[in-house]
Design an enzyme around this catalytic site. Structure first.
Site, PDB file in Angstrom:
ATOM      1  N   SER A  77       0.642  -1.491  -0.128  1.00  0.00           N
ATOM      2  CA  SER A  77      -0.238  -0.144   0.047  1.00  0.00           C
ATOM      3  C   SER A  77       0.842   1.039  -0.030  1.00  0.00           C
ATOM      4  O   SER A  77       0.126   2.936   0.269  1.00  0.00           O
ATOM      5  CB  SER A  77      -0.964  -0.038   1.172  1.00  0.00           C
ATOM      6  OG  SER A  77      -0.483  -0.299   2.339  1.00  0.00           O
ATOM      7  N   ASN A 124      -1.741  -2.564  13.526  1.00  0.00           N
ATOM      8  CA  ASN A 124      -3.263  -2.733  13.195  1.00  0.00           C
ATOM      9  C   ASN A 124      -3.741  -1.235  13.860  1.00  0.00           C
ATOM     10  O   ASN A 124      -4.961  -0.716  13.907  1.00  0.00           O
ATOM     11  CB  ASN A 124      -4.110  -3.768  13.886  1.00  0.00           C
ATOM     12  CG  ASN A 124      -3.582  -4.870  13.013  1.00  0.00           C
ATOM     13  OD1 ASN A 124      -3.089  -5.298  12.065  1.00  0.00           O
ATOM     14  ND2 ASN A 124      -4.001  -6.439  13.625  1.00  0.00           N
ATOM     15  N   THR A 181     -41.590  25.733  -8.795  1.00  0.00           N
ATOM     16  CA  THR A 181     -42.132  24.388  -8.849  1.00  0.00           C
ATOM     17  C   THR A 181     -41.761  23.113 -10.405  1.00  0.00           C
ATOM     18  O   THR A 181     -43.087  23.971 -10.964  1.00  0.00           O
ATOM     19  CB  THR A 181     -42.804  23.689  -7.929  1.00  0.00           C
ATOM     20  OG1 THR A 181     -44.428  24.581  -8.535  1.00  0.00           O
ATOM     21  CG2 THR A 181     -42.853  24.807  -6.600  1.00  0.00           C
ATOM     22  N   HIS A 182     -42.189  22.310 -10.052  1.00  0.00           N
ATOM     23  CA  HIS A 182     -42.091  21.069 -10.955  1.00  0.00           C
ATOM     24  C   HIS A 182     -41.232  22.087 -12.693  1.00  0.00           C
ATOM     25  O   HIS A 182     -41.479  21.691 -13.657  1.00  0.00           O
ATOM     26  CB  HIS A 182     -43.528  21.332 -11.442  1.00  0.00           C
ATOM     27  CG  HIS A 182     -44.381  20.598 -10.120  1.00  0.00           C
ATOM     28  ND1 HIS A 182     -44.467  19.077  -9.806  1.00  0.00           N
ATOM     29  CD2 HIS A 182     -45.008  21.490  -9.448  1.00  0.00           C
ATOM     30  CE1 HIS A 182     -45.319  19.446  -8.663  1.00  0.00           C
ATOM     31  NE2 HIS A 182     -45.664  20.585  -9.077  1.00  0.00           N
ATOM     32  N   SER A 197     -15.771  24.765 -27.282  1.00  0.00           N
ATOM     33  CA  SER A 197     -15.741  23.141 -28.222  1.00  0.00           C
ATOM     34  C   SER A 197     -15.043  22.895 -29.346  1.00  0.00           C
ATOM     35  O   SER A 197     -13.999  24.930 -29.643  1.00  0.00           O
ATOM     36  CB  SER A 197     -16.970  23.283 -29.013  1.00  0.00           C
ATOM     37  OG  SER A 197     -16.682  22.596 -30.126  1.00  0.00           O
ATOM     38  N   LYS A 205     -19.458  27.648 -29.179  1.00  0.00           N
ATOM     39  CA  LYS A 205     -19.864  27.656 -27.479  1.00  0.00           C
ATOM     40  C   LYS A 205     -19.161  28.006 -26.304  1.00  0.00           C
ATOM     41  O   LYS A 205     -17.749  28.230 -26.633  1.00  0.00           O
ATOM     42  CB  LYS A 205     -19.684  25.830 -27.815  1.00  0.00           C
ATOM     43  CG  LYS A 205     -20.688  25.596 -28.822  1.00  0.00           C
ATOM     44  CD  LYS A 205     -22.152  25.246 -27.957  1.00  0.00           C
ATOM     45  CE  LYS A 205     -22.160  23.817 -27.100  1.00  0.00           C
ATOM     46  NZ  LYS A 205     -22.694  23.130 -27.270  1.00  0.00           N
ATOM     47  N   ASN A 228     -19.353  26.583 -22.633  1.00  0.00           N
ATOM     48  CA  ASN A 228     -19.242  25.422 -21.775  1.00  0.00           C
ATOM     49  C   ASN A 228     -18.929  25.606 -20.429  1.00  0.00           C
ATOM     50  O   ASN A 228     -18.259  25.625 -20.181  1.00  0.00           O
ATOM     51  CB  ASN A 228     -18.928  24.160 -22.178  1.00  0.00           C
ATOM     52  CG  ASN A 228     -19.620  23.570 -23.394  1.00  0.00           C
ATOM     53  OD1 ASN A 228     -20.579  24.050 -24.150  1.00  0.00           O
ATOM     54  ND2 ASN A 228     -18.715  22.815 -24.714  1.00  0.00           N
ATOM     55  N   GLU A 257     -20.505  21.060 -14.682  1.00  0.00           N
ATOM     56  CA  GLU A 257     -20.831  19.674 -15.194  1.00  0.00           C
ATOM     57  C   GLU A 257     -19.845  18.832 -14.193  1.00  0.00           C
ATOM     58  O   GLU A 257     -20.600  17.263 -13.920  1.00  0.00           O
ATOM     59  CB  GLU A 257     -20.773  19.549 -16.831  1.00  0.00           C
ATOM     60  CG  GLU A 257     -21.892  20.385 -17.111  1.00  0.00           C
ATOM     61  CD  GLU A 257     -21.894  20.657 -18.789  1.00  0.00           C
ATOM     62  OE1 GLU A 257     -21.145  19.799 -19.377  1.00  0.00           O
ATOM     63  OE2 GLU A 257     -21.634  22.026 -19.886  1.00  0.00           O
ATOM     64  N   TYR A 307      -9.121  -6.848  12.748  1.00  0.00           N
ATOM     65  CA  TYR A 307      -8.020  -6.765  12.020  1.00  0.00           C
ATOM     66  C   TYR A 307      -8.455  -7.801  10.573  1.00  0.00           C
ATOM     67  O   TYR A 307      -7.888  -8.649  11.028  1.00  0.00           O
ATOM     68  CB  TYR A 307      -6.767  -5.860  12.132  1.00  0.00           C
ATOM     69  CG  TYR A 307      -6.005  -5.737  10.675  1.00  0.00           C
ATOM     70  CD1 TYR A 307      -6.204  -4.464  10.267  1.00  0.00           C
ATOM     71  CD2 TYR A 307      -5.831  -6.693   9.677  1.00  0.00           C
ATOM     72  CE1 TYR A 307      -5.821  -3.550   8.778  1.00  0.00           C
ATOM     73  CE2 TYR A 307      -4.841  -5.593   8.530  1.00  0.00           C
ATOM     74  CZ  TYR A 307      -5.195  -4.498   8.861  1.00  0.00           C
ATOM     75  OH  TYR A 307      -4.403  -4.332   7.155  1.00  0.00           O
ATOM     76  N   GLN A 356      -7.743  -2.333   4.263  1.00  0.00           N
ATOM     77  CA  GLN A 356      -6.132  -1.546   3.444  1.00  0.00           C
ATOM     78  C   GLN A 356      -7.077  -1.139   2.378  1.00  0.00           C
ATOM     79  O   GLN A 356      -6.342  -0.123   1.819  1.00  0.00           O
ATOM     80  CB  GLN A 356      -5.436  -2.332   3.700  1.00  0.00           C
ATOM     81  CG  GLN A 356      -3.612  -1.655   2.346  1.00  0.00           C
ATOM     82  CD  GLN A 356      -2.513  -2.474   2.458  1.00  0.00           C
ATOM     83  OE1 GLN A 356      -1.781  -2.919   3.481  1.00  0.00           O
ATOM     84  NE2 GLN A 356      -2.643  -2.888   0.888  1.00  0.00           N
ATOM     85  N   LYS A 406      -8.437   2.717   2.047  1.00  0.00           N
ATOM     86  CA  LYS A 406      -7.956   4.582   1.858  1.00  0.00           C
ATOM     87  C   LYS A 406      -8.083   4.814   0.613  1.00  0.00           C
ATOM     88  O   LYS A 406      -8.579   6.000   0.662  1.00  0.00           O
ATOM     89  CB  LYS A 406      -6.102   3.754   1.761  1.00  0.00           C
ATOM     90  CG  LYS A 406      -6.441   4.249   3.504  1.00  0.00           C
ATOM     91  CD  LYS A 406      -4.473   3.622   4.119  1.00  0.00           C
ATOM     92  CE  LYS A 406      -4.297   2.480   5.227  1.00  0.00           C
ATOM     93  NZ  LYS A 406      -5.155   1.034   5.081  1.00  0.00           N
TER      94      LYS A 406
HETATM   95  N1  ARG Z   1      -0.835  -1.229   5.337  1.00  0.00           N
HETATM   96  C1  ARG Z   1      -2.067  -2.129   6.559  1.00  0.00           C
HETATM   97  C2  ARG Z   1      -3.723  -1.270   6.316  1.00  0.00           C
HETATM   98  O1  ARG Z   1      -3.374  -0.597   5.700  1.00  0.00           O
HETATM   99  C3  ARG Z   1      -1.483  -1.867   8.085  1.00  0.00           C
HETATM  100  C4  ARG Z   1      -1.523  -2.707   8.880  1.00  0.00           C
HETATM  101  C5  ARG Z   1      -1.321  -4.137   8.538  1.00  0.00           C
HETATM  102  N2  ARG Z   1      -1.429  -4.578   9.287  1.00  0.00           N
HETATM  103  C6  ARG Z   1      -1.434  -6.501   9.036  1.00  0.00           C
HETATM  104  N3  ARG Z   1      -1.489  -7.500  10.071  1.00  0.00           N
HETATM  105  N4  ARG Z   1      -0.790  -6.769   7.998  1.00  0.00           N
HETATM  106  O2  ARG Z   1      -4.599  -1.816   6.539  1.00  0.00           O
END
Ligand code: ARG
Length: 457
Positions: free
Chosen positions: A24, A111, A156-157, A278, A284, A286, A291, A318, A323, A326
């Site tokens: 990650s 964790n 309205t409407h 455009s 145009k 826009n 949007e 956990y 993960q 995020k």
């Molecule tokens: N990168 C992990 C997460 O975002 C951190 C926690 C990982 N814990 C584990 N026991 N693998 O959740």
């Protein structure tokens, strides 16, 4: 073979694909500042409790300052082999200061560490959002003040209903945004609790002081159950729910801006820098920004659904599933931050075209209700008044004029109760001024509302 921080019990390395799949670090490194803050508070507590030495803590502080400087300077070597932001930072710290770095993780797990980081990050984000809400609300209040008395057909409407002022119309959005702010402030209360101390899931055997860490990090309290502390992400879901509602409001506003800017309506114009042309049609202009905001509401709702689904089947405590919290969370926050910022910037450039609004009002018999109310005040039951005015509207329609353009004699043919004071109520200005109560569209009420709203910021 690279040695992972956790590699002692493994007999073969993970494949490159597994490494990439499980890592990650390329998205959670944006929590680096929060990770370092959390680690320093944890280390300070460990030293205070005699779990590590003061010398170790001093080394950790020094090493962490160096790590922070490297990250700041962009020279930090983020490494996929070290999986995530936590292990990357810990590994570099240990390379810099040796054994003291290896003691940092005492009484802690990734964790409770990651749960703490996310909460710190989200708290910072909510605080940023709050200032952006204020900017956007202020910008809307300024436009509303300029147009506290500018008549606009209220719909309205999507049919012309009654006159309102453009300022009053904008204040409706201000009310929505105020509730959005309240929702984020409420969400913040539940974000601002400390998971550290939960360790992997069951707590830790060291004599830790969680209250001290909470205080160091500005948390209001500590999470009361270790299993819940490491596995709960409902604070993130709440955030995405609040963000979704904000995007609903911005999307509705966008839809109106787009409609108002359409040459068929022509109520407003937006500053050129928020529009594009455009590539094929030279005429145009826009409204791309509204949007896109309308469109981006979709991805935010999607993230909310994603997080709800992420959580729904998870057993305690956990799981690596978490993960996946995020990227949706970060994207939700980024989308909302950018959207609020751009709307705060765009609002002052809304150029109102009062003539177009007035012309639309004329076409819609917007003061018909005022005529009915007038007859009621003269003693006619409301249903009869409604009927009489309907006939007057039909006549005006045949003649191609507005109610106010009918003669006194013509108006009296629908009800003998009509007197020559009728014309005051048939004008748009009379109609607006008559709705003179809190929440009404009378220009003096709109001005008073703006003053109250300004004071409340
Ligand atoms: N990168 C992990 C997460 O975002 C951190 C926690 C990982 N814990 C584990 N026991 N693998 O959740």
């Amino acid at each position: 073979m690279t040695t992972h921080t956790w590699s002692g019990r493994f007999s073969e390395p993970v494949s490159d694909l597994v490494k990439r799949y499980t890592a990650s670090v390329f998205f959670d490194q944006r929590m680096a500042a929060q990770d370092m803050r959390g680690s320093l508070a944890h280390a300070k507590m460990l030293a205070r409790q005699g779990i590590i030495s003061q010398d170790d803590f001093a080394a950790i502080e020094r090493g962490m300052a160096q790590v922070a400087a490297e990250i700041e300077a962009g020279t930090f070597n983020w490494n996929l082999d070290d999986e995530d932001v936590h292990l990357n930072i810990e590994k570099r710290l240990t390379a810099l200061i040796g054994d003291a770095g290896k003691r940092l993780h005492t009484g802690r797990s990734r964790n409770d560490q990651v749960a703490t980081d996310i909460r710190l990050w989200l708290r910072d984000t909510i605080d940023t959002l709050d200032t952006l809400f204020i900017d956007f609300i202020r910008a809307l209040l300024d436009v509303a003040e300029t147009h506290a008395a500018t008549p606009l057909p209220g719909f309205t409407h999507l049919q012309v209903a009654q006159p309102v002022t453009f300022g009053h119309h904008l204040l409706a959005y201000v009310e929505m945004l105020r509730r959005d702010r309240e929702r984020f402030a409420d969400c913040r209360k539940r974000v601002n609790r400390l998971p550290l101390g939960a360790a992997a899931l069951a707590g830790t055997t060291y004599p830790i002081d969680r209250e001290f860490v909470a205080q160091e990090l500005g948390f209001d309290s500590v999470c009361q159950n270790s299993l819940d502390a490491v596995s709960d992400r409902d604070f993130a879901i709440e955030f995405c729910a609040a963000a979704s509602l904000t995007m609903v409001h911005i999307s509705r506003f966008s839809e109106e801006l787009i409609l108002w800017m359409s040459p068929r309506v022509g109520f407003i114009d937006l500053a050129d820098r928020f529009c594009t042309g455009s590539s094929i049609m030279p005429q145009k202009k826009n409204p791309d920004v509204p949007e896109l905001a309308r469109g981006k509401s979709g991805r935010v709702f999607g993230h909310l659904m994603g997080l709800l689904t992420l959580m729904k089947g998870q057993p305690l405590a956990y799981n690596k599933d978490n993960q996946e919290d995020k990227e949706p969370l970060f994207d939700t926050a980024d989308t909302l931050v950018d959207t609020l910022r751009i709307f705060a910037d765009m609002a002052p450039g809304i150029r109102v075209k009062p003539e177009a609004m007035a012309a639309a009002l004329k076409q819609g018999y917007a003061t018909a209700t005022d005529l009915a109310d007038y007859l009621v005040k003269k003693g006619l039951p409301f249903r009869d008044a409604h009927e009489a005015v309907a006939r007057a509207v039909r006549t005006a329609e045949t003649k191609g004029c507005d109610l106010v353009d009918l003669s006194l004699a013509e108006l009296q043919s629908f009800s003998p109760l009509v007197g020559d004071d009728v014309f005051a109520v048939l004008t748009v200005e009379g109609s607006l001024a008559a709705r003179d109560h809190v929440g009404g569209t009378a220009p003096n009420q709109v001005k008073a509302a703006i003053a109250r709203l300004r004071a409340s910021l």
